[in-house]
Design a protein around this motif. Structure first.
Motif, mmCIF file in Angstrom:
data_model
loop_
_atom_site.group_PDB
_atom_site.id
_atom_site.type_symbol
_atom_site.label_atom_id
_atom_site.label_comp_id
_atom_site.label_asym_id
_atom_site.label_seq_id
_atom_site.Cartn_x
_atom_site.Cartn_y
_atom_site.Cartn_z
ATOM 1 N N ILE A 151 0.831 -1.197 0.000
ATOM 2 C CA ILE A 151 0.000 0.000 0.000
ATOM 3 C C ILE A 151 0.872 1.255 0.000
ATOM 4 C CG2 ILE A 151 -0.165 -0.043 2.527
ATOM 5 C CD1 ILE A 151 -2.978 1.130 2.232
ATOM 6 N N LEU A 152 0.418 2.262 -0.744
ATOM 7 C CA LEU A 152 1.085 3.571 -0.769
ATOM 8 C C LEU A 152 0.296 4.497 0.152
ATOM 9 C CD1 LEU A 152 3.447 5.088 -2.134
ATOM 10 C CD2 LEU A 152 1.828 5.877 -3.852
ATOM 11 N N LEU A 153 0.890 4.840 1.281
ATOM 12 C CA LEU A 153 0.191 5.601 2.320
ATOM 13 C C LEU A 153 0.594 7.071 2.264
ATOM 14 C CD1 LEU A 153 -1.598 5.609 4.888
ATOM 15 C CD2 LEU A 153 0.498 5.176 6.198
ATOM 16 N N PRO A 154 -0.326 7.972 1.910
ATOM 17 C CA PRO A 154 -0.011 9.404 1.904
ATOM 18 C C PRO A 154 -0.142 9.997 3.311
ATOM 19 C CG PRO A 154 -2.249 9.036 1.100
ATOM 20 C CD PRO A 154 -1.673 7.682 1.385
ATOM 21 N N LEU A 155 0.669 10.984 3.599
ATOM 22 C CA LEU A 155 0.632 11.653 4.896
ATOM 23 C C LEU A 155 -0.035 13.020 4.739
ATOM 24 C CD1 LEU A 155 4.159 10.876 6.401
ATOM 25 C CD2 LEU A 155 2.062 9.523 6.496
ATOM 26 N N TYR A 156 -1.063 13.251 5.515
ATOM 27 C CA TYR A 156 -1.775 14.533 5.522
ATOM 28 C C TYR A 156 -1.348 15.335 6.749
ATOM 29 C CZ TYR A 156 -4.648 12.183 2.027
ATOM 30 O OH TYR A 156 -5.078 11.513 0.911
ATOM 31 N N LYS A 157 -1.796 16.576 6.829
ATOM 32 C CA LYS A 157 -1.390 17.429 7.944
ATOM 33 C C LYS A 157 -1.929 16.918 9.276
ATOM 34 C CE LYS A 157 -5.227 20.694 7.254
ATOM 35 N NZ LYS A 157 -5.574 22.116 6.995
ATOM 36 N N GLU A 158 -3.007 16.120 9.238
ATOM 37 C CA GLU A 158 -3.557 15.550 10.467
ATOM 38 C C GLU A 158 -2.790 14.321 10.942
ATOM 39 O OE1 GLU A 158 -6.932 17.198 7.889
ATOM 40 O OE2 GLU A 158 -5.192 15.871 7.630
ATOM 41 N N SER A 159 -1.854 13.871 10.149
ATOM 42 C CA SER A 159 -1.138 12.632 10.454
ATOM 43 C C SER A 159 -0.280 12.748 11.708
ATOM 44 C CB SER A 159 -0.250 12.237 9.270
ATOM 45 O OG SER A 159 0.582 11.159 9.615
ATOM 46 N N GLU A 160 -0.264 11.674 12.477
ATOM 47 C CA GLU A 160 0.595 11.610 13.657
ATOM 48 C C GLU A 160 2.068 11.472 13.267
ATOM 49 O OE1 GLU A 160 -0.889 8.315 15.835
ATOM 50 O OE2 GLU A 160 -2.564 9.416 16.722
ATOM 51 N N LEU A 161 2.299 11.019 12.018
ATOM 52 C CA LEU A 161 3.667 10.810 11.564
ATOM 53 C C LEU A 161 4.328 12.091 11.064
ATOM 54 C CD1 LEU A 161 3.185 7.470 9.582
ATOM 55 C CD2 LEU A 161 4.101 7.751 11.891
ATOM 56 N N ALA A 162 3.518 13.093 10.706
ATOM 57 C CA ALA A 162 4.077 14.331 10.164
ATOM 58 C C ALA A 162 4.953 15.028 11.199
ATOM 59 C CB ALA A 162 2.952 15.262 9.711
ATOM 60 N N ASP A 163 6.091 15.538 10.746
ATOM 61 C CA ASP A 163 7.063 16.243 11.586
ATOM 62 C C ASP A 163 7.712 15.329 12.622
ATOM 63 O OD1 ASP A 163 6.482 18.652 10.241
ATOM 64 O OD2 ASP A 163 4.766 18.996 11.568
ATOM 65 N N ASP A 203 4.327 13.520 2.077
ATOM 66 C CA ASP A 203 5.125 12.312 1.836
ATOM 67 C C ASP A 203 4.210 11.111 1.610
ATOM 68 O OD1 ASP A 203 7.394 13.769 2.182
ATOM 69 O OD2 ASP A 203 7.901 12.968 4.161
ATOM 70 N N GLN A 204 4.725 10.123 0.870
ATOM 71 C CA GLN A 204 3.999 8.882 0.660
ATOM 72 C C GLN A 204 4.922 7.716 1.007
ATOM 73 O OE1 GLN A 204 0.962 8.838 -2.672
ATOM 74 N NE2 GLN A 204 2.442 10.242 -3.553
ATOM 75 N N LEU A 205 4.416 6.822 1.846
ATOM 76 C CA LEU A 205 5.189 5.666 2.284
ATOM 77 C C LEU A 205 4.700 4.432 1.550
ATOM 78 C CD1 LEU A 205 5.048 6.228 6.164
ATOM 79 C CD2 LEU A 205 6.605 7.263 4.512
ATOM 80 N N LEU A 206 5.625 3.707 0.946
ATOM 81 C CA LEU A 206 5.274 2.437 0.310
ATOM 82 C C LEU A 206 5.514 1.326 1.328
ATOM 83 C CD1 LEU A 206 4.284 0.995 -2.217
ATOM 84 C CD2 LEU A 206 6.652 0.734 -2.939
#
Length: 236
Positions: A151-163, A203-206
């Motif tokens: 799966i290709l997972l996009p990161l949005y501004k609400e993401s816990e992974l951002a920053d 960012d997008q995580l594969l």
């Protein structure tokens, strides 16, 4: 007489469809997908669906598809010429019946379990010895286990992974049954120091690995992705 001809020809078409459904099934394609794609290729309609990539990305399926597309165009020409011949000189059904019998015999042979097993081994042998790894579809390369997911997972501004970096949030990643193949950031593909890289919005995580583990580890971001996709579909 012309109705008899059309009936026989219709039966031939149906049997040919089922023959190629079996052949595509022997390459690992699901029956429902196979039947729709076979009908699409024979009629020249609907073949531009996303599932057609399963055909184009597989070398053996491409060969079968090329024959089907040609057969579809040829069969239409046969109908037109045969009807014209009937209207002018009358039509003999002997050749048509022979053709129908041959097609039905082929279909019956392909329904035999041992024949299907031999074909499956033959197709797999062709893939292993004559096909480059890069020519194989992603499904055949990665998703050999029903429990796996890519799966290709996009990161949005609400993401816990951002920053944040992955190593900060997933401290036990080495023991988890999944891998992050790369981070896509615009035109840049990041493959080194993935877990130490500070992630950014966009960012997008594969991701590749066990479905349950990925869904549990990235549940928050997967939920955000579903909500965004639903929102976009509602706007359309």
């Amino acid at each position: 007489m012309i109705l008899l001809f059309l009936l026989i020809y219709f039966i031939i078409i149906l049997v040919v469809i089922e023959i190629f459904v079996i052949l595509f099934q022997m390459t690992g394609l699901k029956v429902k997908v196979s039947r729709f794609q076979v009908i699409s290729m024979m009629t020249g309609t609907g073949y531009t669906t996303g599932e057609s990539e399963l055909i184009l990305g597989h070398p053996i399926r491409r060969k079968l598809a090329a024959f089907l597309i040609s057969f579809g165009a040829f069969s239409l020409a046969v109908i037109i010429s045969s009807v014209s011949q009937f209207l002018s000189n009358g039509l003999r059904t002997t050749e048509i019946l022979i053709g129908a019998a041959v097609v039905i015999i082929i279909y019956c042979i392909l329904k035999i379990e041992c024949i299907q097993l031999v074909l499956s081994k033959l197709f797999n042998h062709e893939l292993k010895h004559k096909v480059e790894l890069a020519d194989l579809p992603i499904r055949d390369l990665f998703l050999k286990n029903k429990e796996d997911i890519l799966i290709l997972l996009p990161l949005y501004k609400e993401s816990e992974l951002a920053d944040s970096s992955l190593i900060q949030l997933i401290t036990n990643h080495d023991s988890l049954d999944f891998a992050i193949l790369f981070i896509e950031r615009g035109d840049v593909i990041i493959r080194k120091n993935i877990y130490d890289t500070t992630l950014q919005e966009g960012d997008q995580l594969l991701l590749f690995g066990r479905k349950t583990v990925i869904h549990e580890t990235f549940s928050h971001d997967l939920q955000i992705m579903k909500e965004k996709q639903k929102q976009q579909s509602d706007e359309i």
